[in-house]
Scaffold this motif. Structure first.
Motif, mmCIF file in Angstrom:
data_model
loop_
_atom_site.group_PDB
_atom_site.id
_atom_site.type_symbol
_atom_site.label_atom_id
_atom_site.label_comp_id
_atom_site.label_asym_id
_atom_site.label_seq_id
_atom_site.Cartn_x
_atom_site.Cartn_y
_atom_site.Cartn_z
ATOM 1 N N ARG A 1 52.250 36.017 42.767
ATOM 2 C CA ARG A 1 53.209 37.123 42.785
ATOM 3 C C ARG A 1 53.135 37.869 44.108
ATOM 4 O O ARG A 1 52.047 38.197 44.591
ATOM 5 C CB ARG A 1 52.940 38.077 41.616
ATOM 6 C CG ARG A 1 53.270 37.502 40.256
ATOM 7 C CD ARG A 1 53.028 38.516 39.146
ATOM 8 N NE ARG A 1 51.628 38.884 39.049
ATOM 9 C CZ ARG A 1 50.706 38.174 38.402
ATOM 10 N NH1 ARG A 1 51.042 37.049 37.792
ATOM 11 N NH2 ARG A 1 49.448 38.563 38.355
ATOM 12 N N HIS A 2 54.292 38.137 44.688
ATOM 13 C CA HIS A 2 54.353 38.866 45.953
ATOM 14 C C HIS A 2 53.843 40.292 45.750
ATOM 15 O O HIS A 2 54.181 40.955 44.772
ATOM 16 C CB HIS A 2 55.789 38.920 46.464
ATOM 17 C CG HIS A 2 55.941 39.710 47.727
ATOM 18 N ND1 HIS A 2 55.482 39.254 48.950
ATOM 19 C CD2 HIS A 2 56.487 40.942 47.950
ATOM 20 C CE1 HIS A 2 55.746 40.153 49.868
ATOM 21 N NE2 HIS A 2 56.354 41.184 49.295
ATOM 22 N N GLY A 3 53.008 40.746 46.677
ATOM 23 C CA GLY A 3 52.528 42.118 46.625
ATOM 24 C C GLY A 3 51.333 42.330 45.729
ATOM 25 O O GLY A 3 50.866 43.468 45.582
ATOM 26 N N SER A 4 50.822 41.259 45.114
ATOM 27 C CA SER A 4 49.621 41.418 44.288
ATOM 28 C C SER A 4 48.451 41.847 45.159
ATOM 29 O O SER A 4 48.292 41.350 46.278
ATOM 30 C CB SER A 4 49.268 40.103 43.588
ATOM 31 O OG SER A 4 50.295 39.691 42.725
ATOM 32 N N PRO A 5 47.602 42.769 44.658
ATOM 33 C CA PRO A 5 46.436 43.168 45.445
ATOM 34 C C PRO A 5 45.565 41.962 45.764
ATOM 35 O O PRO A 5 45.391 41.085 44.910
ATOM 36 C CB PRO A 5 45.699 44.146 44.517
ATOM 37 C CG PRO A 5 46.737 44.640 43.565
ATOM 38 C CD PRO A 5 47.689 43.500 43.381
ATOM 39 N N PRO A 6 45.055 41.846 46.992
ATOM 40 C CA PRO A 6 44.237 40.682 47.344
ATOM 41 C C PRO A 6 42.978 40.607 46.490
ATOM 42 O O PRO A 6 42.284 41.611 46.303
ATOM 43 C CB PRO A 6 43.900 40.919 48.824
ATOM 44 C CG PRO A 6 44.105 42.385 49.048
ATOM 45 C CD PRO A 6 45.188 42.803 48.110
ATOM 46 N N ARG A 7 42.704 39.446 45.937
ATOM 47 C CA ARG A 7 41.503 39.219 45.142
ATOM 48 C C ARG A 7 40.767 38.032 45.730
ATOM 49 O O ARG A 7 41.357 36.985 45.997
ATOM 50 C CB ARG A 7 41.853 38.933 43.682
ATOM 51 C CG ARG A 7 42.420 40.100 42.910
ATOM 52 C CD ARG A 7 42.828 39.655 41.509
ATOM 53 N NE ARG A 7 41.710 39.026 40.814
ATOM 54 C CZ ARG A 7 41.847 38.283 39.701
ATOM 55 N NH1 ARG A 7 43.041 38.075 39.202
ATOM 56 N NH2 ARG A 7 40.787 37.753 39.114
ATOM 57 N N ALA A 8 39.457 38.206 45.924
ATOM 58 C CA ALA A 8 38.656 37.115 46.471
ATOM 59 C C ALA A 8 38.722 35.888 45.581
ATOM 60 O O ALA A 8 38.723 34.753 46.065
ATOM 61 C CB ALA A 8 37.210 37.575 46.638
ATOM 62 N N ALA A 9 38.812 36.096 44.256
ATOM 63 C CA ALA A 9 38.857 34.975 43.323
ATOM 64 C C ALA A 9 40.128 34.158 43.515
ATOM 65 O O ALA A 9 40.100 32.921 43.543
ATOM 66 C CB ALA A 9 38.757 35.487 41.894
ATOM 67 N N VAL A 10 41.265 34.826 43.642
ATOM 68 C CA VAL A 10 42.535 34.127 43.831
ATOM 69 C C VAL A 10 42.537 33.390 45.170
ATOM 70 O O VAL A 10 42.978 32.241 45.265
ATOM 71 C CB VAL A 10 43.714 35.115 43.736
ATOM 72 C CG1 VAL A 10 45.023 34.455 44.185
ATOM 73 C CG2 VAL A 10 43.852 35.644 42.310
ATOM 74 N N SER A 11 42.029 34.035 46.213
ATOM 75 C CA SER A 11 41.975 33.396 47.529
ATOM 76 C C SER A 11 41.111 32.141 47.495
ATOM 77 O O SER A 11 41.440 31.132 48.126
ATOM 78 C CB SER A 11 41.426 34.384 48.565
ATOM 79 O OG SER A 11 42.284 35.498 48.706
ATOM 80 N N ALA A 12 40.003 32.187 46.746
ATOM 81 C CA ALA A 12 39.115 31.024 46.662
ATOM 82 C C ALA A 12 39.809 29.857 45.968
ATOM 83 O O ALA A 12 39.664 28.696 46.382
ATOM 84 C CB ALA A 12 37.840 31.399 45.910
ATOM 85 N N VAL A 13 40.570 30.152 44.921
ATOM 86 C CA VAL A 13 41.278 29.084 44.210
ATOM 87 C C VAL A 13 42.375 28.489 45.100
ATOM 88 O O VAL A 13 42.541 27.264 45.165
ATOM 89 C CB VAL A 13 41.859 29.602 42.889
ATOM 90 C CG1 VAL A 13 42.701 28.531 42.208
ATOM 91 C CG2 VAL A 13 40.742 30.057 41.945
ATOM 92 N N LEU A 14 43.109 29.336 45.802
ATOM 93 C CA LEU A 14 44.135 28.830 46.716
ATOM 94 C C LEU A 14 43.523 27.932 47.793
ATOM 95 O O LEU A 14 44.073 26.881 48.128
ATOM 96 C CB LEU A 14 44.874 29.995 47.380
ATOM 97 C CG LEU A 14 45.915 30.729 46.533
ATOM 98 C CD1 LEU A 14 46.426 31.954 47.283
ATOM 99 C CD2 LEU A 14 47.068 29.794 46.179
#
Length: 303
Positions: free
Chosen positions: A275-288
Protein backbone atom coordinates in the motif's frame (compact mmCIF):
# COMPACT_ATOMS: atom_id res chain seq x y z
CA UNK A 1 -11.80 5.25 21.70
CA UNK A 2 -12.11 3.58 18.29
CA UNK A 3 -11.52 -0.16 18.13
CA UNK A 4 -8.97 -1.13 15.40
CA UNK A 5 -10.86 -4.31 14.50
CA UNK A 6 -14.04 -2.34 13.87
CA UNK A 7 -12.10 0.19 11.82
CA UNK A 8 -10.92 -2.68 9.63
CA UNK A 9 -14.53 -3.79 9.10
CA UNK A 10 -15.47 -0.25 8.07
CA UNK A 11 -12.54 -0.09 5.64
CA UNK A 12 -13.59 -3.43 4.16
CA UNK A 13 -17.13 -2.16 3.68
CA UNK A 14 -15.80 0.76 1.64
CA UNK A 15 -13.76 -1.62 -0.55
CA UNK A 16 -16.08 -4.62 -0.82
CA UNK A 17 -19.37 -2.72 -0.98
CA UNK A 18 -21.77 -4.87 1.04
CA UNK A 19 -22.20 -6.15 4.59
CA UNK A 20 -22.46 -9.69 3.23
CA UNK A 21 -19.12 -9.42 1.42
CA UNK A 22 -17.45 -8.06 4.56
CA UNK A 23 -18.95 -10.89 6.60
CA UNK A 24 -17.54 -13.48 4.19
CA UNK A 25 -14.10 -11.87 4.24
CA UNK A 26 -14.06 -11.62 8.04
CA UNK A 27 -15.63 -15.07 8.63
CA UNK A 28 -18.54 -13.50 10.53
CA UNK A 29 -22.30 -13.41 10.11
CA UNK A 30 -23.80 -10.32 8.43
CA UNK A 31 -25.66 -9.51 11.66
CA UNK A 32 -22.39 -9.58 13.62
CA UNK A 33 -20.77 -7.18 11.15
CA UNK A 34 -23.76 -4.82 11.37
CA UNK A 35 -23.65 -4.98 15.15
CA UNK A 36 -19.93 -4.18 15.30
CA UNK A 37 -20.33 -1.25 12.91
CA UNK A 38 -23.15 0.00 15.11
CA UNK A 39 -20.77 -0.12 18.08
CA UNK A 40 -18.23 1.86 16.04
CA UNK A 41 -20.88 4.50 15.42
CA UNK A 42 -21.39 4.72 19.18
CA UNK A 43 -17.62 4.94 19.76
CA UNK A 44 -17.28 7.79 17.28
CA UNK A 45 -20.63 9.41 18.17
CA UNK A 46 -21.16 9.82 14.42
CA UNK A 47 -23.58 8.29 11.94
CA UNK A 48 -21.38 6.20 9.65
CA UNK A 49 -24.04 4.14 7.83
CA UNK A 50 -27.38 4.78 6.22
CA UNK A 51 -29.93 2.42 4.71
CA UNK A 52 -31.09 2.70 1.10
CA UNK A 53 -33.80 0.08 0.68
CA UNK A 54 -32.34 -3.25 1.75
CA UNK A 55 -28.74 -2.09 1.36
CA UNK A 56 -26.41 -0.16 3.64
CA UNK A 57 -24.05 2.53 2.41
CA UNK A 58 -21.51 4.79 4.08
CA UNK A 59 -22.45 8.34 4.97
CA UNK A 60 -20.01 11.13 4.01
CA UNK A 61 -18.55 10.86 7.53
CA UNK A 62 -18.35 7.08 7.15
CA UNK A 63 -16.46 7.44 3.87
CA UNK A 64 -13.95 9.80 5.45
CA UNK A 65 -13.32 7.46 8.37
CA UNK A 66 -13.18 4.33 6.18
CA UNK A 67 -10.54 5.85 3.93
CA UNK A 68 -8.50 7.13 6.86
CA UNK A 69 -8.84 3.80 8.69
CA UNK A 70 -6.26 2.05 6.52
CA UNK A 71 -3.63 4.70 7.30
CA UNK A 72 -4.53 4.53 11.00
CA UNK A 73 -4.17 0.74 11.07
CA UNK A 74 -0.89 0.85 9.13
CA UNK A 75 0.49 3.40 11.57
CA UNK A 76 -0.48 1.24 14.55
CA UNK A 77 1.23 -1.79 13.00
CA UNK A 78 4.34 0.29 12.34
CA UNK A 79 4.48 1.49 15.94
CA UNK A 80 4.05 -2.06 17.24
CA UNK A 81 6.92 -3.24 15.03
CA UNK A 82 9.15 -0.40 16.26
CA UNK A 83 8.42 -1.27 19.87
CA UNK A 84 9.28 -4.93 19.29
CA UNK A 85 12.61 -4.22 17.69
CA UNK A 86 13.01 -0.44 17.61
CA UNK A 87 12.59 -0.72 13.82
CA UNK A 88 16.05 -2.26 13.32
CA UNK A 89 15.62 -6.04 13.44
CA UNK A 90 12.74 -7.35 11.31
CA UNK A 91 10.08 -8.66 13.68
CA UNK A 92 6.38 -9.31 13.87
CA UNK A 93 3.85 -10.62 11.37
CA UNK A 94 3.86 -9.95 7.61
CA UNK A 95 0.96 -11.34 5.59
CA UNK A 96 2.15 -12.27 2.10
CA UNK A 97 -0.37 -13.11 -0.62
CA UNK A 98 0.78 -14.90 -3.77
CA UNK A 99 -0.78 -16.71 -6.70
CA UNK A 100 -0.46 -20.45 -7.04
CA UNK A 101 2.52 -20.72 -9.39
CA UNK A 102 4.58 -18.27 -7.30
CA UNK A 103 4.06 -20.10 -3.99
CA UNK A 104 6.59 -22.92 -4.44
CA UNK A 105 8.96 -21.19 -6.82
CA UNK A 106 9.31 -17.79 -5.13
CA UNK A 107 7.61 -17.33 -1.78
CA UNK A 108 8.46 -20.62 -0.04
CA UNK A 109 12.22 -20.27 -0.79
CA UNK A 110 12.08 -16.62 0.32
CA UNK A 111 10.25 -17.42 3.56
CA UNK A 112 12.61 -20.33 4.29
CA UNK A 113 15.62 -18.04 4.03
CA UNK A 114 13.93 -15.35 6.13
CA UNK A 115 13.23 -17.85 8.91
CA UNK A 116 16.97 -18.51 9.21
CA UNK A 117 17.99 -14.86 9.05
CA UNK A 118 15.29 -13.26 11.19
CA UNK A 119 13.91 -15.57 13.91
CA UNK A 120 11.50 -12.91 15.22
CA UNK A 121 9.88 -12.39 11.82
CA UNK A 122 6.72 -14.36 11.06
CA UNK A 123 5.43 -14.58 7.49
CA UNK A 124 1.89 -15.80 6.90
CA UNK A 125 1.49 -17.13 3.35
CA UNK A 126 -1.89 -16.68 1.66
CA UNK A 127 -2.74 -18.24 -1.69
CA UNK A 128 -4.49 -15.43 -3.57
CA UNK A 129 -4.92 -15.22 -7.31
CA UNK A 130 -4.28 -11.77 -8.84
CA UNK A 131 -7.98 -10.85 -8.97
CA UNK A 132 -8.23 -11.66 -5.24
CA UNK A 133 -4.96 -10.28 -3.92
CA UNK A 134 -5.33 -6.60 -4.84
CA UNK A 135 -8.63 -6.17 -2.90
CA UNK A 136 -7.04 -8.07 0.01
CA UNK A 137 -4.08 -5.67 0.00
CA UNK A 138 -6.30 -2.60 -0.17
CA UNK A 139 -8.45 -3.62 2.83
CA UNK A 140 -5.45 -4.68 4.91
CA UNK A 141 -5.88 -8.48 4.78
CA UNK A 142 -2.39 -8.68 3.24
CA UNK A 143 0.73 -6.54 3.74
CA UNK A 144 2.49 -7.58 0.51
CA UNK A 145 1.14 -9.34 -2.54
CA UNK A 146 2.71 -11.01 -5.54
CA UNK A 147 0.67 -10.15 -8.61
CA UNK A 148 1.12 -9.35 -12.27
CA UNK A 149 0.79 -6.01 -14.02
CA UNK A 150 0.37 -7.16 -17.62
CA UNK A 151 -2.58 -7.60 -19.96
CA UNK A 152 -4.72 -4.80 -18.44
CA UNK A 153 -6.54 -7.33 -16.24
CA UNK A 154 -6.21 -5.77 -12.84
CA UNK A 155 -7.38 -2.53 -11.18
CA UNK A 156 -4.07 -0.95 -10.21
CA UNK A 157 -3.82 2.66 -9.07
CA UNK A 158 -1.74 5.27 -7.24
CA UNK A 159 -2.73 3.77 -3.89
CA UNK A 160 -0.28 0.90 -4.52
CA UNK A 161 3.53 0.90 -4.75
CA UNK A 162 4.78 -1.69 -7.26
CA UNK A 163 8.16 -3.45 -7.38
CA UNK A 164 8.74 -5.69 -10.45
CA UNK A 165 10.62 -8.79 -9.32
CA UNK A 166 10.58 -11.33 -12.18
CA UNK A 167 9.48 -12.12 -15.71
CA UNK A 168 7.62 -15.30 -16.63
CA UNK A 169 6.75 -16.64 -20.11
CA UNK A 170 3.31 -17.94 -21.02
CA UNK A 171 3.87 -21.40 -22.52
CA UNK A 172 1.89 -23.87 -24.57
CA UNK A 173 2.00 -27.14 -22.61
CA UNK A 174 1.53 -30.42 -24.51
CA UNK A 175 1.70 -34.18 -23.92
CA UNK A 176 5.24 -35.42 -24.58
CA UNK A 177 4.26 -37.37 -27.72
CA UNK A 178 2.17 -34.61 -29.26
CA UNK A 179 3.00 -33.81 -32.94
CA UNK A 180 3.59 -30.17 -32.00
CA UNK A 181 5.86 -31.01 -29.05
CA UNK A 182 9.13 -30.29 -30.86
CA UNK A 183 10.45 -27.18 -32.52
CA UNK A 184 10.46 -23.47 -31.86
CA UNK A 185 7.72 -20.97 -31.02
CA UNK A 186 4.24 -22.00 -32.11
CA UNK A 187 1.33 -20.06 -33.62
CA UNK A 188 -1.73 -20.79 -31.50
CA UNK A 189 -3.91 -20.91 -34.61
CA UNK A 190 -2.37 -24.34 -35.30
CA UNK A 191 -4.05 -25.60 -32.11
CA UNK A 192 -7.59 -24.54 -32.94
CA UNK A 193 -8.95 -28.12 -33.02
CA UNK A 194 -7.22 -29.32 -29.84
CA UNK A 195 -8.93 -30.17 -26.51
CA UNK A 196 -8.03 -27.50 -23.96
CA UNK A 197 -7.57 -27.46 -20.17
CA UNK A 198 -8.53 -24.13 -18.60
CA UNK A 199 -8.51 -22.53 -15.18
CA UNK A 200 -11.76 -21.57 -13.41
CA UNK A 201 -14.03 -19.12 -15.31
CA UNK A 202 -13.12 -15.44 -14.78
CA UNK A 203 -9.76 -16.30 -13.21
CA UNK A 204 -6.66 -14.50 -14.44
CA UNK A 205 -5.25 -17.40 -16.49
CA UNK A 206 -8.65 -18.44 -17.89
CA UNK A 207 -9.27 -14.89 -19.14
CA UNK A 208 -5.76 -14.61 -20.57
CA UNK A 209 -5.87 -18.00 -22.34
CA UNK A 210 -9.31 -17.26 -23.81
CA UNK A 211 -8.16 -13.88 -25.09
CA UNK A 212 -5.01 -15.33 -26.69
CA UNK A 213 -7.02 -18.07 -28.41
CA UNK A 214 -9.57 -15.59 -29.74
CA UNK A 215 -6.80 -13.30 -30.96
CA UNK A 216 -5.55 -16.31 -32.95
CA UNK A 217 -8.98 -16.66 -34.57
CA UNK A 218 -10.66 -19.55 -32.76
CA UNK A 219 -12.86 -20.43 -29.80
CA UNK A 220 -11.12 -23.11 -27.67
CA UNK A 221 -12.87 -26.43 -27.03
CA UNK A 222 -12.52 -26.63 -23.24
CA UNK A 223 -12.72 -30.21 -21.94
CA UNK A 224 -11.79 -29.57 -18.29
CA UNK A 225 -11.29 -26.78 -15.78
CA UNK A 226 -8.95 -27.07 -12.79
CA UNK A 227 -7.99 -24.46 -10.22
CA UNK A 228 -4.88 -26.50 -9.41
CA UNK A 229 -1.98 -26.57 -11.87
CA UNK A 230 -0.91 -30.03 -10.70
CA UNK A 231 -4.24 -31.48 -11.88
CA UNK A 232 -3.91 -29.62 -15.18
CA UNK A 233 -0.41 -31.01 -15.75
CA UNK A 234 -1.57 -34.55 -14.91
CA UNK A 235 -4.39 -34.21 -17.43
CA UNK A 236 -1.96 -33.03 -20.11
CA UNK A 237 0.56 -35.74 -19.23
CA UNK A 238 -2.21 -38.33 -19.81
CA UNK A 239 -2.66 -36.97 -23.34
CA UNK A 240 -6.16 -35.62 -22.70
CA UNK A 241 -5.62 -31.89 -23.30
CA UNK A 242 -3.22 -29.05 -23.94
CA UNK A 243 -3.06 -25.75 -22.04
CA UNK A 244 -1.55 -22.29 -21.78
CA UNK A 245 0.29 -22.01 -18.47
CA UNK A 246 2.79 -19.62 -16.89
CA UNK A 247 6.33 -20.93 -16.95
CA UNK A 248 6.53 -20.93 -13.15
CA UNK A 249 3.69 -23.46 -13.00
CA UNK A 250 5.36 -26.10 -15.18
CA UNK A 251 7.40 -28.59 -13.13
CA UNK A 252 9.21 -30.49 -15.86
CA UNK A 253 11.09 -32.61 -13.33
CA UNK A 254 7.80 -33.92 -11.97
CA UNK A 255 5.54 -34.15 -15.03
CA UNK A 256 6.25 -35.62 -18.48
CA UNK A 257 5.05 -32.72 -20.58
CA UNK A 258 6.46 -30.68 -23.43
CA UNK A 259 6.45 -26.90 -23.64
CA UNK A 260 6.70 -24.43 -26.50
CA UNK A 261 6.91 -20.68 -26.45
CA UNK A 262 4.31 -18.69 -28.35
CA UNK A 263 4.79 -16.73 -31.55
CA UNK A 264 4.81 -13.89 -30.87
CA UNK A 265 6.27 -14.36 -27.38
CA UNK A 266 3.97 -13.63 -24.44
CA UNK A 267 5.45 -12.86 -21.04
CA UNK A 268 4.12 -11.45 -17.79
CA UNK A 269 5.87 -9.28 -15.22
CA UNK A 270 5.61 -10.61 -11.69
CA UNK A 271 5.31 -7.72 -9.27
CA UNK A 272 5.33 -7.23 -5.52
CA UNK A 273 2.88 -4.61 -4.28
CA UNK A 274 2.37 -2.78 -0.99
CA UNK A 275 0.00 0.00 0.00
CA UNK A 276 1.27 3.45 -0.94
CA UNK A 277 2.15 5.60 2.05
CA UNK A 278 2.35 2.74 4.53
CA UNK A 279 4.78 3.51 7.37
CA UNK A 280 8.14 1.84 6.66
CA UNK A 281 8.51 -1.47 8.51
CA UNK A 282 11.76 -3.40 8.70
CA UNK A 283 9.76 -6.64 8.46
CA UNK A 284 8.07 -5.65 5.19
CA UNK A 285 11.37 -4.43 3.72
CA UNK A 286 13.03 -7.74 4.60
CA UNK A 287 10.30 -9.74 2.85
CA UNK A 288 10.48 -7.53 -0.25
CA UNK A 289 14.26 -7.97 -0.38
CA UNK A 290 13.93 -11.74 -0.11
CA UNK A 291 11.39 -11.79 -2.95
CA UNK A 292 13.72 -9.73 -5.13
CA UNK A 293 16.49 -12.24 -4.44
CA UNK A 294 14.24 -15.00 -5.82
CA UNK A 295 13.35 -12.96 -8.90
CA UNK A 296 15.31 -11.81 -11.92
CA UNK A 297 14.57 -8.06 -12.08
CA UNK A 298 16.48 -5.35 -10.16
CA UNK A 299 14.81 -2.43 -8.48
CA UNK A 300 14.77 0.78 -10.60
CA UNK A 301 18.19 2.37 -10.23
CA UNK A 302 19.95 -0.86 -9.20
CA UNK A 303 21.88 -1.01 -12.48
Amino acid sequence: MMNPWRLRLLSQLDTLGTIRAVAQAANLSPSSVSQQLGVLEAETRTQLLERTGRRVRLTPAGLILARRARAILDHMEGVEAELRGFGEEPAGLVRLGAFQSAIHTMTVPAVTRLARRHPHLDVELLQLEPHESIPALRVGDADIIITTTDFDELPLGPDLDLVPVATDPILLVLPPGHPAAGGGPVDLAACADEPWAFDKPQSYMANLALRLCRQSGFEPRVVCRFSNYMMTLEHIEAGLSIALLPGLAVERSRYRVATRELAPHVTRTITAAIRHGSPPRAAVSAVLEALRDEGDLPLPGDG
